[in-house]
Design a protein around this motif. Structure first.
Motif, PDB file in Angstrom:
ATOM      1  N   VAL A 248       0.880  -1.140   0.016  1.00 17.10           N
ATOM      2  CA  VAL A 248      -0.011  -0.026   0.012  1.00 17.10           C
ATOM      3  C   VAL A 248       1.008   1.211  -0.063  1.00 17.10           C
ATOM      4  O   VAL A 248       0.792   2.025  -0.776  1.00 17.10           O
ATOM      5  CB  VAL A 248      -0.966   0.166   1.205  1.00 17.10           C
ATOM      6  N   ASN A 249       1.906   1.132   0.803  1.00 16.42           N
ATOM      7  CA  ASN A 249       2.704   2.577   0.838  1.00 16.42           C
ATOM      8  C   ASN A 249       3.525   2.651  -0.111  1.00 16.42           C
ATOM      9  O   ASN A 249       3.623   3.657  -0.811  1.00 16.42           O
ATOM     10  CB  ASN A 249       3.185   2.563   2.428  1.00 16.42           C
ATOM     11  N   ILE A 250       3.978   1.575  -0.782  1.00 19.36           N
ATOM     12  CA  ILE A 250       4.880   1.454  -1.769  1.00 19.36           C
ATOM     13  C   ILE A 250       4.193   2.099  -2.953  1.00 19.36           C
ATOM     14  O   ILE A 250       4.654   3.015  -3.693  1.00 19.36           O
ATOM     15  CB  ILE A 250       5.440   0.238  -2.085  1.00 19.36           C
ATOM     16  N   LEU A 251       3.184   1.590  -3.401  1.00 12.34           N
ATOM     17  CA  LEU A 251       2.354   1.782  -4.268  1.00 12.34           C
ATOM     18  C   LEU A 251       1.789   3.281  -4.378  1.00 12.34           C
ATOM     19  O   LEU A 251       1.803   4.078  -5.188  1.00 12.34           O
ATOM     20  CB  LEU A 251       1.315   1.020  -4.638  1.00 12.34           C
ATOM     21  N   ASN A 252       1.387   3.802  -3.113  1.00 13.52           N
ATOM     22  CA  ASN A 252       0.952   5.046  -2.796  1.00 13.52           C
ATOM     23  C   ASN A 252       2.069   5.984  -3.232  1.00 13.52           C
ATOM     24  O   ASN A 252       2.077   7.186  -3.943  1.00 13.52           O
ATOM     25  CB  ASN A 252       0.434   5.295  -1.480  1.00 13.52           C
ATOM     26  N   GLU A 253       3.458   5.849  -2.776  1.00 15.98           N
ATOM     27  CA  GLU A 253       4.428   6.677  -2.992  1.00 15.98           C
ATOM     28  C   GLU A 253       4.989   6.695  -4.599  1.00 15.98           C
ATOM     29  O   GLU A 253       5.092   7.506  -5.072  1.00 15.98           O
ATOM     30  CB  GLU A 253       5.843   6.048  -2.151  1.00 15.98           C
ATOM     31  N   ALA A 254       4.788   5.505  -5.250  1.00 15.89           N
ATOM     32  CA  ALA A 254       4.840   5.656  -6.503  1.00 15.89           C
ATOM     33  C   ALA A 254       3.688   6.212  -7.408  1.00 15.89           C
ATOM     34  O   ALA A 254       3.881   6.432  -8.614  1.00 15.89           O
ATOM     35  CB  ALA A 254       4.978   4.154  -7.015  1.00 15.89           C
ATOM     36  N   HIS A 270      -3.874   6.223   3.214  1.00 16.91           N
ATOM     37  CA  HIS A 270      -3.094   5.165   2.652  1.00 16.91           C
ATOM     38  C   HIS A 270      -2.524   4.737   4.138  1.00 16.91           C
ATOM     39  O   HIS A 270      -2.543   3.468   4.211  1.00 16.91           O
ATOM     40  CB  HIS A 270      -1.946   5.490   1.684  1.00 16.91           C
ATOM     41  N   ASP A 271      -2.198   5.221   4.976  1.00 18.66           N
ATOM     42  CA  ASP A 271      -1.396   5.000   6.243  1.00 18.66           C
ATOM     43  C   ASP A 271      -2.400   4.044   7.057  1.00 18.66           C
ATOM     44  O   ASP A 271      -2.027   3.020   7.697  1.00 18.66           O
ATOM     45  CB  ASP A 271      -1.344   6.113   7.335  1.00 18.66           C
ATOM     46  N   LYS A 272      -3.556   4.326   6.852  1.00 23.08           N
ATOM     47  CA  LYS A 272      -4.785   3.586   7.494  1.00 23.08           C
ATOM     48  C   LYS A 272      -5.052   2.191   7.223  1.00 23.08           C
ATOM     49  O   LYS A 272      -5.386   1.524   7.994  1.00 23.08           O
ATOM     50  CB  LYS A 272      -6.056   4.265   7.885  1.00 23.08           C
ATOM     51  N   ILE A 273      -4.531   1.912   6.013  1.00 22.10           N
ATOM     52  CA  ILE A 273      -4.801   0.693   5.579  1.00 22.10           C
ATOM     53  C   ILE A 273      -3.278  -0.115   4.971  1.00 22.10           C
ATOM     54  O   ILE A 273      -3.708  -1.179   4.532  1.00 22.10           O
ATOM     55  CB  ILE A 273      -5.823   0.598   4.264  1.00 22.10           C
ATOM     56  N   SER A 274      -2.337   0.498   5.537  1.00 25.10           N
ATOM     57  CA  SER A 274      -1.106  -0.231   5.251  1.00 25.10           C
ATOM     58  C   SER A 274      -0.777  -1.247   5.505  1.00 25.10           C
ATOM     59  O   SER A 274      -1.217  -1.756   6.691  1.00 25.10           O
ATOM     60  CB  SER A 274      -0.070   0.807   5.334  1.00 25.10           C
TER      61      SER A 274
END
Lengths: 576, 576
Positions: A248-254, A270-274
């Motif tokens: 989740v965080n990786i794809l959000n960052e990308a 995103h943080d809430k579901i990472s």
């Protein structure tokens, strides 16, 4: 594995055959696709009497090889209209292998409205009328079947969604803890429903372990292979710790995390579901952050997720599900998503297709973006009960799009696009467009190289190198899907040379043969071409190897990129 | 006709262009298909901004030629995924022709959620926001628009089904009595809804009559042409007396009247819904058994059907509708079917697609076979109001089939098969399979020669000669659909040589040209090939030129025949 079991549901007969020479050396996807391509008329109705549903363990199933517990199912897909293979963990693959069953082929269709179950043992294949468990959810069903036949019995089943032949229907496979693994994609549960088989139970009592031809060589190769899984940072650390939700965080960052029905590449929540949040939540509640979907799994990317009261909620809680209900539907409450996952497992609905569908339904105004409680209610009370609205939603993303005249419908070959925006991660876009399975990240997981820098790096935002990347990954995947191996072995396989060589050594030791790396590549190529040929004959022409039009004119933030491949560039995928 | 009008709904601009040289001599279907093929990306989403909706009068529209009042609409179809032309009577064709508008092309799509109307006069094309009539049924709408702009104004409109972009949505055209003619097939009403145009009103005040280049020659040809319509037994006697419903008893006798969702070729209740019964009912109630759908019609196959209280119920009450709700849904009450026809006209649903759909829905158990009252209720309260069940049913036969996992779904290219069983009348089966429009009896009406012995006789139960028959009829039809002529001129055209020659003479006199019969055939061929090319580029490959599989293994009584063409036999259709 020396026999083929055929079950004819038209007259409820069974037949045991020796393995034809042409099928020797084939397992998993290579075998299901070969049987479907050889025996199913490509233009048949996928829910009619002429489709066949094939189950096959992989080449290494039943051995002590790490992560070799996947079972493949194949048929003509009622969702895509093309060939389909989908696989899952659980205990069934190992049991079929121990029983010597290389493939279980379900043919025909009852002319009446009864339901049936199939019980497989060393001595007999029994088809019985089933009344008690018709309508049951998968959790209850697995418990009841194991109460009937013993706790160790393997179960392959459909939930109410499969009984109702909805196109989101998956096939559930019991795992070692009697929890649920899903043969998720392509509506194969509807095919099983059309055969009117509620469940298949497998009892391998009295069968010897699968013995490799060359025991010592196998053992040595298996040890080396297992070490590579542990040595690679993705399979040895990332996945075991955080599960697939680490993404989740990786794809959000990308900027490639499709959000609000594919209108943004980043999700505020995103943080809430990472994966990090999930890990902390599981630990705080006394669940288990690591868990394997089959005996012999060394990666343990699954988990046991408890609710606030400490009660079991779900397992096999995947990134794609969490992305789909989370970012894509703007739901920020991980407990709501976990409950949705539980209900989808129970009613037997593919969590990817269903989550993509809910994004489209939210855009259509059927429910509000972010309303996780309503998602759970609709899963349970509408889809699970087959109400009129359930019939709309249960048909999947494209079906909802057609029901409401929605244009932004993220599907390829009618199948929902998972978890990675093809505009911001172009290699996966090529996989979605060109894959024989419809949009399917697992068929050529370019995220590895585009985002995770596994197997090198190909810039996700540039077109350069993506077709080659997707092609090579799809060829390799078609081969891996034939071994019974979990696809996550691809991470070490792409970076650690000993992984692939020891895998081939295991196959050679198992069967007393001498495959080379080139043979494995050739197998992957031939599987893809066979599947492609079926699809063409079924009417899926090259015009179906395209992403939906809106990707061509809607730029996705934050990179503000569109999909920009020409048809010619895409069609070059098939130049091999 | 010397201008092309473009209406861009993205920015609400209009543009008047001179007719490009390549479009000179094209009208009706030839022109709509040429424009769609040239300007619409074949793989676009049919409800997205890149589809175009084209209206075109025919080559003879606006003249005094008998039966020349058809207007064509074309677009990429959201139902079939291929090119679509559908045409209807009414007053619009003549008015557009008098205004000199060879084609009206609607492009783009508003980005907001407003609704619009378009008003066309000699002096201006006006796009206005429309609030008052949003949600209105077609009967109310036509009255209101004519109250606004004058009784003589032409109206092209969509009902609620079109607003909701359901795939059964048709486009309604007001006839000279302010009743409703339907551009029925292929979901073109959904395309109009996607452009967010509720209606187009046309005022031809101040325009001169359309004057042929050679008046005397035209007059003489028109007289001769009209005489052939009167002289032929079908167009001169059968259709005027009984309407198209004359076919119920004929098809029942031939064993080709699809009954109970295509499980039999004969309907016990055929007498109750026959043209003879309809005629007697109309006469007894003081309705009118003859009525024309446009000024200048000499066939008058329409009628005014009153209810038991003598109140207007419907008009243009066609065989295909009566078959579909009658035999196909086992409804024996003609009043129920007439009321269903009224509601379908009012909400704007194609009566063929909707009737075929109800047959599938009845098979799925959504309602009972024979329940006409429930059909009317569902039309009004479910489809008309867009309830969840309405969203299922409003998607058409294939959509309902997918919603419920039904296998016996009579569609080709996703479009419902009309009124003639392809197993018992094999020529129409070839038309259904091979037609560029999806299953469409009007695209190559082999019934003429298979059943009515018009244009010779080809045994309906034998495969011999059917491909040639369907090919020749489809070529001729593509040409006729380009003239603005009613298709029923084909009956005399097949039997009386002067019919076709006088038709060509009229076109030549109208434009001062010198077409021959070969030119007309060449036009028909080129239209079909153009349409086929679009379809291939849209992904409708030859595998889509097939009937659904169940026709291959279910024999239909009373002849107990199956569909038995090989793919190769069918594909020979395109050898021209």
């Amino acid at each position: 594995m020396d026999k083929i079991v055929r079950i004819n549901m038209t007259d409820r007969s069974t037949r045991i055959e020796t393995v034809p020479e042409a099928w020797a050396g084939l397992g998993g996807r290579a075998l299901t696709s070969t049987i479907v391509a050889n025996e199913v008329p490509p233009t048949c109705h996928a829910l009619g009497p002429n489709n066949k549903l094939v189950f096959a363990p992989g080449l290494l199933s039943g051995t002590a090889a790490a992560n070799s517990g996947r079972i493949s199912a194949g048929a003509k897909s009622p969702l895509t209209g093309g060939i389909k293979e989908s696989n899952a963990g659980g205990t069934a693959a190992k049991m079929l292998a121990k029983l010597g069953i290389q493939a279980l082929i379900i043919e025909g269709q009852p002319k009446d409205d009864e339901w049936y179950s199939v019980h497989v043992t060393k001595n007999a294949i029994t088809i019985a009328e089933e009344k008690e468990l018709v309508g049951a959810g998968n959790y209850c069903l697995i418990n009841q079947v194991q109460a009937r036949y013993g706790l160790a019995v393997g179960v392959i089943a459909i939930g109410p969604v499969g009984e109702m032949k909805m196109l989101t229907a998956n096939i559930s496979v019991a795992d070692p803890d009697s929890r649920i693994r899903s043969i998720g994609r392509g509506g194969l549960g509807a095919v099983m429903g059309s055969k009117r088989i509620k469940f298949i139970s497998i009892d391998d009592t009295g069968t010897p372990p699968v013995m490799p031809k060359d025991g010592p060589k196998f053992k040595e190769a298996a040890r080396l292979f297992a070490k590579t899984l542990l040595d690679h940072p993705v399979s040895g650390q990332g996945l075991p710790t955080y599960g697939t939700d680490v993404l989740v965080n990786i794809l959000n960052e990308a900027g490639g995390l499709p959000t609000r029905n594919f209108t943004s590449g980043q999700f505020d929540g995103h943080d809430k579901i990472s994966g990090e949040t999930m890990h902390a939540t599981i630990v705080a509640r006394g669940g288990s952050p690591t868990h394997g979907c089959h005996a012999g799994c060394q990666i343990q990317c699954s988990q046991v997720y408890l609710d606030k009261e400490g009660k079991y909620l779900t397992s096999g809680f995947e990134y794609e599900t969490i992305w789909g209900m989370g970012a894509n539907c703007c739901i920020e409450d991980l407990d709501d998503i976990a409950e949705a996952d539980h209900v989808m497992d129970d009613i037997g609905a593919d969590s990817i297709e269903t989550a993509v569908m809910f994004g489209v339904a939210m855009e259509a105004g059927v429910l509000k973006f972010g309303d996780g409680k309503e998602v759970v209610r609709m899963l349970r009370d509408e889809i699970g009960k087959g109400t009129p609205l359930g019939r709309v939603l249960g048909g999947g993303a494209a079906h909802v799009g057609r029901s409401f005249g929605i244009v932004r419908v993220p599907v390829v070959k009618n199948q929902g696009i998972p978890a990675y925006d093809p505009r911001a991660v172009k290699g996966i876009g090529v996989t979605y467009a060109m894959g024989t399975m419809g949009a399917d990240h697992t068929s050529g997981y370019s995220i590895a190289t585009n985002i995770l820098n596994v197997g090198g790096h190909v810039d996700p935002l540039s077109k350069v190198g993506q077709v080659e990347l997707a092609r090579n990954l799809q060829i390799a995947t078609a081969a891996i899907d034939s071994t019974g191996m979990c696809l996550f072995i691809a991470f070490p396989a792409l970076d650690i040379p000993e992984c692939l060589s020891s895998l081939i050594d295991m196959i050679n030791a198992r069967y007393g043969i001498a495959l080379t790396g080139d043979d494995v590549t050739a197998l992957g190529k031939s599987v893809l071409k066979l599947e492609r040929q079926f699809n063409l004959a079924a009417g899926l022409s090259k015009e179906h190897d395209r992403l939906p039009e809106f990707f061509n004119y809607e730029a996705i933030p934050p990179h503000n990129v569109m999909w920009d491949f020409t048809p010619e560039e895409l069609d070059a995928f098939w130049d091999f």
